[in-house]
Motif scaffolding. Structure first.
Motif, PDB file in Angstrom:
ATOM      1  N   PRO A   1       8.938  35.562  42.387  1.00  0.00           N
ATOM      2  CA  PRO A   1      10.369  35.869  42.206  1.00  0.00           C
ATOM      3  C   PRO A   1      10.593  37.348  41.952  1.00  0.00           C
ATOM      4  CG  PRO A   1       9.793  33.881  41.007  1.00  0.00           C
ATOM      5  CD  PRO A   1       8.498  34.458  41.513  1.00  0.00           C
ATOM      6  N   ASP A   2      11.552  37.942  42.642  1.00  0.00           N
ATOM      7  CA  ASP A   2      11.808  39.377  42.577  1.00  0.00           C
ATOM      8  C   ASP A   2      13.011  39.655  41.677  1.00  0.00           C
ATOM      9  OD1 ASP A   2      12.167  42.049  42.922  1.00  0.00           O
ATOM     10  OD2 ASP A   2      12.592  41.971  45.071  1.00  0.00           O
ATOM     11  N   PRO A   3      12.783  40.134  40.453  1.00  0.00           N
ATOM     12  CA  PRO A   3      13.900  40.382  39.529  1.00  0.00           C
ATOM     13  C   PRO A   3      14.662  41.649  39.852  1.00  0.00           C
ATOM     14  CG  PRO A   3      11.848  41.036  38.508  1.00  0.00           C
ATOM     15  CD  PRO A   3      11.477  40.435  39.845  1.00  0.00           C
ATOM     16  N   THR A   4      14.250  42.413  40.882  1.00  0.00           N
ATOM     17  CA  THR A   4      14.934  43.657  41.198  1.00  0.00           C
ATOM     18  C   THR A   4      16.024  43.474  42.244  1.00  0.00           C
ATOM     19  OG1 THR A   4      13.384  44.286  42.976  1.00  0.00           O
ATOM     20  CG2 THR A   4      12.811  44.914  40.716  1.00  0.00           C
ATOM     21  N   ARG A   5      16.222  42.247  42.714  1.00  0.00           N
ATOM     22  CA  ARG A   5      17.293  42.022  43.672  1.00  0.00           C
ATOM     23  C   ARG A   5      18.597  41.804  42.911  1.00  0.00           C
ATOM     24  NH1 ARG A   5      15.450  35.886  45.436  1.00  0.00           N
ATOM     25  NH2 ARG A   5      16.932  34.751  44.121  1.00  0.00           N
ATOM     26  N   THR A   6      19.707  42.172  43.544  1.00  0.00           N
ATOM     27  CA  THR A   6      21.002  42.080  42.878  1.00  0.00           C
ATOM     28  C   THR A   6      21.449  40.630  42.710  1.00  0.00           C
ATOM     29  OG1 THR A   6      21.612  44.219  43.814  1.00  0.00           O
ATOM     30  CG2 THR A   6      23.391  42.865  42.944  1.00  0.00           C
ATOM     31  N   VAL A   7      21.141  39.776  43.699  1.00  0.00           N
ATOM     32  CA  VAL A   7      21.517  38.371  43.595  1.00  0.00           C
ATOM     33  C   VAL A   7      20.723  37.742  42.452  1.00  0.00           C
ATOM     34  CG1 VAL A   7      21.578  36.152  44.760  1.00  0.00           C
ATOM     35  CG2 VAL A   7      22.002  38.258  46.055  1.00  0.00           C
ATOM     36  N   PRO A   8      21.394  37.165  41.456  1.00  0.00           N
ATOM     37  CA  PRO A   8      20.667  36.609  40.306  1.00  0.00           C
ATOM     38  C   PRO A   8      19.664  35.542  40.726  1.00  0.00           C
ATOM     39  CG  PRO A   8      23.006  36.787  39.813  1.00  0.00           C
ATOM     40  CD  PRO A   8      22.856  37.068  41.282  1.00  0.00           C
ATOM     41  N   LEU A   9      18.528  35.520  40.050  1.00  0.00           N
ATOM     42  CA  LEU A   9      17.503  34.516  40.311  1.00  0.00           C
ATOM     43  C   LEU A   9      17.953  33.159  39.785  1.00  0.00           C
ATOM     44  CD1 LEU A   9      14.317  36.494  39.194  1.00  0.00           C
ATOM     45  CD2 LEU A   9      15.183  36.238  41.519  1.00  0.00           C
ATOM     46  N   SER A  10      17.359  32.114  40.341  1.00  0.00           N
ATOM     47  CA  SER A  10      17.593  30.780  39.790  1.00  0.00           C
ATOM     48  C   SER A  10      16.982  30.705  38.399  1.00  0.00           C
ATOM     49  CB  SER A  10      16.965  29.720  40.693  1.00  0.00           C
ATOM     50  OG  SER A  10      15.540  29.795  40.624  1.00  0.00           O
ATOM     51  N   LEU A  11      17.388  29.712  37.629  1.00  0.00           N
ATOM     52  CA  LEU A  11      16.847  29.561  36.274  1.00  0.00           C
ATOM     53  C   LEU A  11      15.338  29.379  36.303  1.00  0.00           C
ATOM     54  CD1 LEU A  11      19.553  27.275  34.616  1.00  0.00           C
ATOM     55  CD2 LEU A  11      19.270  29.749  34.400  1.00  0.00           C
ATOM     56  N   ARG A  12      14.842  28.627  37.279  1.00  0.00           N
ATOM     57  CA  ARG A  12      13.397  28.412  37.372  1.00  0.00           C
ATOM     58  C   ARG A  12      12.682  29.711  37.703  1.00  0.00           C
ATOM     59  NH1 ARG A  12      10.475  23.424  40.635  1.00  0.00           N
ATOM     60  NH2 ARG A  12       8.343  23.830  39.888  1.00  0.00           N
ATOM     61  N   GLU A  13      13.249  30.495  38.606  1.00  0.00           N
ATOM     62  CA  GLU A  13      12.645  31.787  38.945  1.00  0.00           C
ATOM     63  C   GLU A  13      12.687  32.724  37.741  1.00  0.00           C
ATOM     64  OE1 GLU A  13      13.594  32.290  43.708  1.00  0.00           O
ATOM     65  OE2 GLU A  13      15.225  32.602  42.272  1.00  0.00           O
ATOM     66  N   GLN A  14      13.791  32.703  37.010  1.00  0.00           N
ATOM     67  CA  GLN A  14      13.875  33.548  35.821  1.00  0.00           C
ATOM     68  C   GLN A  14      12.791  33.184  34.811  1.00  0.00           C
ATOM     69  OE1 GLN A  14      17.720  34.412  34.005  1.00  0.00           O
ATOM     70  NE2 GLN A  14      18.762  33.632  35.823  1.00  0.00           N
ATOM     71  N   ALA A  15      12.553  31.888  34.644  1.00  0.00           N
ATOM     72  CA  ALA A  15      11.516  31.452  33.708  1.00  0.00           C
ATOM     73  C   ALA A  15      10.150  31.986  34.127  1.00  0.00           C
ATOM     74  CB  ALA A  15      11.496  29.929  33.614  1.00  0.00           C
ATOM     75  N   ASP A  16       9.852  31.943  35.417  1.00  0.00           N
ATOM     76  CA  ASP A  16       8.575  32.470  35.906  1.00  0.00           C
ATOM     77  C   ASP A  16       8.445  33.958  35.589  1.00  0.00           C
ATOM     78  OD1 ASP A  16       7.884  30.001  36.911  1.00  0.00           O
ATOM     79  OD2 ASP A  16       8.484  30.455  38.975  1.00  0.00           O
ATOM     80  N   VAL A  17       9.517  34.695  35.833  1.00  0.00           N
ATOM     81  CA  VAL A  17       9.491  36.135  35.581  1.00  0.00           C
ATOM     82  C   VAL A  17       9.334  36.421  34.098  1.00  0.00           C
ATOM     83  CG1 VAL A  17      10.881  38.248  35.651  1.00  0.00           C
ATOM     84  CG2 VAL A  17      10.810  36.729  37.640  1.00  0.00           C
ATOM     85  N   ARG A  18      10.095  35.733  33.259  1.00  0.00           N
ATOM     86  CA  ARG A  18      10.054  36.008  31.824  1.00  0.00           C
ATOM     87  C   ARG A  18       8.688  35.663  31.232  1.00  0.00           C
ATOM     88  NH1 ARG A  18      15.505  34.054  28.920  1.00  0.00           N
ATOM     89  NH2 ARG A  18      14.409  35.087  27.199  1.00  0.00           N
ATOM     90  N   ASP A  19       8.089  34.575  31.680  1.00  0.00           N
ATOM     91  CA  ASP A  19       6.756  34.223  31.165  1.00  0.00           C
ATOM     92  C   ASP A  19       5.713  35.236  31.619  1.00  0.00           C
ATOM     93  OD1 ASP A  19       7.676  32.034  29.783  1.00  0.00           O
ATOM     94  OD2 ASP A  19       7.165  30.582  31.338  1.00  0.00           O
ATOM     95  N   ARG A  20       5.869  35.739  32.831  1.00  0.00           N
ATOM     96  CA  ARG A  20       4.939  36.766  33.307  1.00  0.00           C
ATOM     97  C   ARG A  20       5.082  38.040  32.485  1.00  0.00           C
ATOM     98  NH1 ARG A  20       6.631  37.062  38.280  1.00  0.00           N
ATOM     99  NH2 ARG A  20       7.573  39.147  38.307  1.00  0.00           N
ATOM    100  N   TRP A  21       6.334  38.411  32.203  1.00  0.00           N
ATOM    101  CA  TRP A  21       6.563  39.587  31.361  1.00  0.00           C
ATOM    102  C   TRP A  21       5.979  39.392  29.965  1.00  0.00           C
ATOM    103  CZ3 TRP A  21      12.461  40.550  32.578  1.00  0.00           C
ATOM    104  CH2 TRP A  21      12.574  41.170  33.834  1.00  0.00           C
ATOM    105  N   LEU A  22       6.145  38.202  29.393  1.00  0.00           N
ATOM    106  CA  LEU A  22       5.639  37.954  28.048  1.00  0.00           C
ATOM    107  C   LEU A  22       4.129  38.137  28.002  1.00  0.00           C
ATOM    108  CD1 LEU A  22       5.924  37.092  25.115  1.00  0.00           C
ATOM    109  CD2 LEU A  22       5.917  34.700  25.873  1.00  0.00           C
ATOM    110  N   THR A  23       3.445  37.592  28.974  1.00  0.00           N
ATOM    111  CA  THR A  23       1.988  37.757  29.025  1.00  0.00           C
ATOM    112  C   THR A  23       1.610  39.234  29.072  1.00  0.00           C
ATOM    113  OG1 THR A  23       1.672  35.640  30.139  1.00  0.00           O
ATOM    114  CG2 THR A  23      -0.102  37.246  30.345  1.00  0.00           C
ATOM    115  N   GLN A  24       2.283  39.984  29.940  1.00  0.00           N
ATOM    116  CA  GLN A  24       1.970  41.399  30.075  1.00  0.00           C
ATOM    117  C   GLN A  24       2.303  42.167  28.804  1.00  0.00           C
ATOM    118  OE1 GLN A  24       3.641  43.144  33.606  1.00  0.00           O
ATOM    119  NE2 GLN A  24       2.864  45.203  33.154  1.00  0.00           N
ATOM    120  N   ARG A  25       3.393  41.822  28.155  1.00  0.00           N
ATOM    121  CA  ARG A  25       3.781  42.520  26.939  1.00  0.00           C
ATOM    122  C   ARG A  25       2.786  42.252  25.802  1.00  0.00           C
ATOM    123  NH1 ARG A  25       8.759  44.464  26.138  1.00  0.00           N
ATOM    124  NH2 ARG A  25       8.915  43.588  24.040  1.00  0.00           N
ATOM    125  N   LEU A  26       2.320  40.996  25.703  1.00  0.00           N
ATOM    126  CA  LEU A  26       1.335  40.679  24.661  1.00  0.00           C
ATOM    127  C   LEU A  26       0.038  41.441  24.891  1.00  0.00           C
ATOM    128  CD1 LEU A  26       1.879  36.818  24.326  1.00  0.00           C
ATOM    129  CD2 LEU A  26       2.588  38.592  22.708  1.00  0.00           C
TER     130      LEU A  26
END
Length: 440
Positions: A10-35
């Protein structure tokens, strides 16, 4: 350059908002990287060996949602997260009745049948602390930042009781909590470019004949249209949008920008009005905060009055002076003082009230003035500026407009910016021209 997602991700840099499922994938990936990449350095900077974050369902620490998997919309029962800094990095453990994503499970509620669930949970916390043997244990208590003051009184008492002699190692995790909330990954900054672009596109549409019928549409109509548009696009408004007007001969605010008694934000938009909006959206766990200005053309006009155009230019100059002062290592108050001194030297009458924005709209980190505190902000103004942070560059200037009989116009601007090692970059683009709304 704005980073983009890998193919199939899922590409969070596109203007069209991601689906909720895609957002969850992105946020979990970010959390792993941040930790992995962010938290160890923040714990070292704060000199905290063990960070304890506790929240009960419906009474969550403000930090807690930023640490939970995307499918966890709140704490469950009592959720206790432990972060131990060691030479190998950070061990993230959960003392919770339910598995917490990628966190190491550190409690089996059924392993000690002689104890209640609550007694067993706190026993597990004590066992983890005994094994970690930390020199400092950080907890979220702060007199300055509400974001870092999320440890409830009851939880604090129970934690102290469970820790026994380790309670002597308890320290405020204010610096760590603020750092965690304010620090952005490059990928998060890239996503914020897109979210700010989306906010700008919605404002452009709102300030157009598609929404405004001059002489009929009210400022309040436009504000509600913006909020509804956000909802239709699948993003949230984190505050009620506002739209206000200034008008030659009958200003809706005095020279300091204070709303006058009896002024209504539902006034009908007329030719010659200066229209201002303040909007913020939320998506991917991140916020935007934007103010822009438009001019309603009078019949026969092809451009805004030169005085209003010049006022926007003064606002842009004030932005330049503020971003020049925004340097890592300075405190928010020092940035404010430097920006205001530079403005005074340039003959600019204006105020600066910028703030961090990211996980929260009014985010944790150094306050760079408030509209009613232009000599510094006690507490939050003494916080230092760090790189890899995002701000809402919020300010105003007051400029007399000749075409309006010398009437003072308050040109208020707010624009997302990112501060990195490369300097300041605008998230999408700042406003340098007034949006023009035709009368017919």
């Amino acid at each position: 350059m704005i980073a983009t997602a890998e193919p199939g991700v899922p590409d969070p840099t596109r203007t069209v908002p991601l689906s909720l499922r895609e957002q969850a994938d992105v946020r979990d990936r970010w959390l792993t990287q941040r930790l992995l990449d962010v938290l160890p350095g923040l714990m070292d900077r704060a000199e905290i060996d063990l960070w304890v974050v506790i929240g009960r369902e419906y009474n969550e620490d403000p930090v807690l949602p930023t640490l939970l998997p995307a499918t966890w919309l709140s704490a469950r029962r009592r959720t206790i997260l432990l972060f131990h800094r060691s030479d190998d990095g950070v061990t993230a453990a959960a003392v919770s009745r339910y598995p917490v994503g990628q966190f190491l499970s550190s409690w089996d509620a059924d392993e000690q049948p002689g104890l209640t669930a609550e007694e067993s949970q706190w026993t597990a916390v004590r066992r983890f602390v005994d094994q970690a043997a930390p020199r400092t244990i950080g907890v979220d208590v702060s007199a300055t930042f509400a974001h870092a003051d999320g440890l409830a009184h009851t939880e604090h008492d129970l934690l102290v009781q469970a820790l026994g002699p380790h309670a002597e190692e308890l320290v405020s995790a204010e610096q760590l909590a603020v750092g965690w909330l304010e620090t952005r990954l490059p990928e998060e900054i890239a996503a914020l470019h897109a979210l700010n672009r989306l906010a700008h596109e919605v404002i452009d549409e709102a300030f157009s004949p598609a929404v405004i019928t001059v002489g009929e549409t009210t400022a309040l109509d436009v504000a509600w249209w913006i909020r509804q548009r956000f909802a239709d696009l699948g993003v949230d408004a984190w505050f009620q949008p506002t739209v206000g007007l200034q008008r030659a001969g009958s200003p809706l605010a005095d020279e300091r920008g204070t709303v006058l008694p009896g002024v209504r934000y539902d006034a009908v938009i007329e030719p010659g009005d200066l229209v201002h909006c303040d909007v913020g959206l939320s998506s991917l766990g991140l916020m935007t905060d934007t103010q822009r200005n438009a001019y309603v053309l009078r019949p026969g006009e092809g451009a805004a009055p030169a005085g209003l155009v010049a006022a926007l230019g003064v606002g842009n100059r004030m932005q330049d002076l503020t971003t020049a002062a925004l340097q890592p290592g300075r405190t928010g108050d020092e940035v404010l003082a430097a920006a205001r001194a530079a403005a005074a030297a340039a003959g600019i009458d204006g105020d600066v009230y910028s703030h961090p924005v990211g996980v929260h709209g009014h985010g944790a980190g150094p306050a760079i003035g408030m509209w009613d505190q232009q000599d510094g902000v006690p507490g939050a103004g003494s916080a230092p500026v760090h790189p890899d942070t995002v701000y809402a560059l919020e300010l105003c200037v007051r400029v007399p407009v000749a075409e309006w009989g010398g009437q003072l116009v308050r040109m208020a601007l707010e624009q997302g910016i990112a501060l990195t090692a490369a300097g300041v970059e605008y998230l999408d683009q700042r406003q340098t021209e007034l949006i023009l709304i035709p009368s017919a």
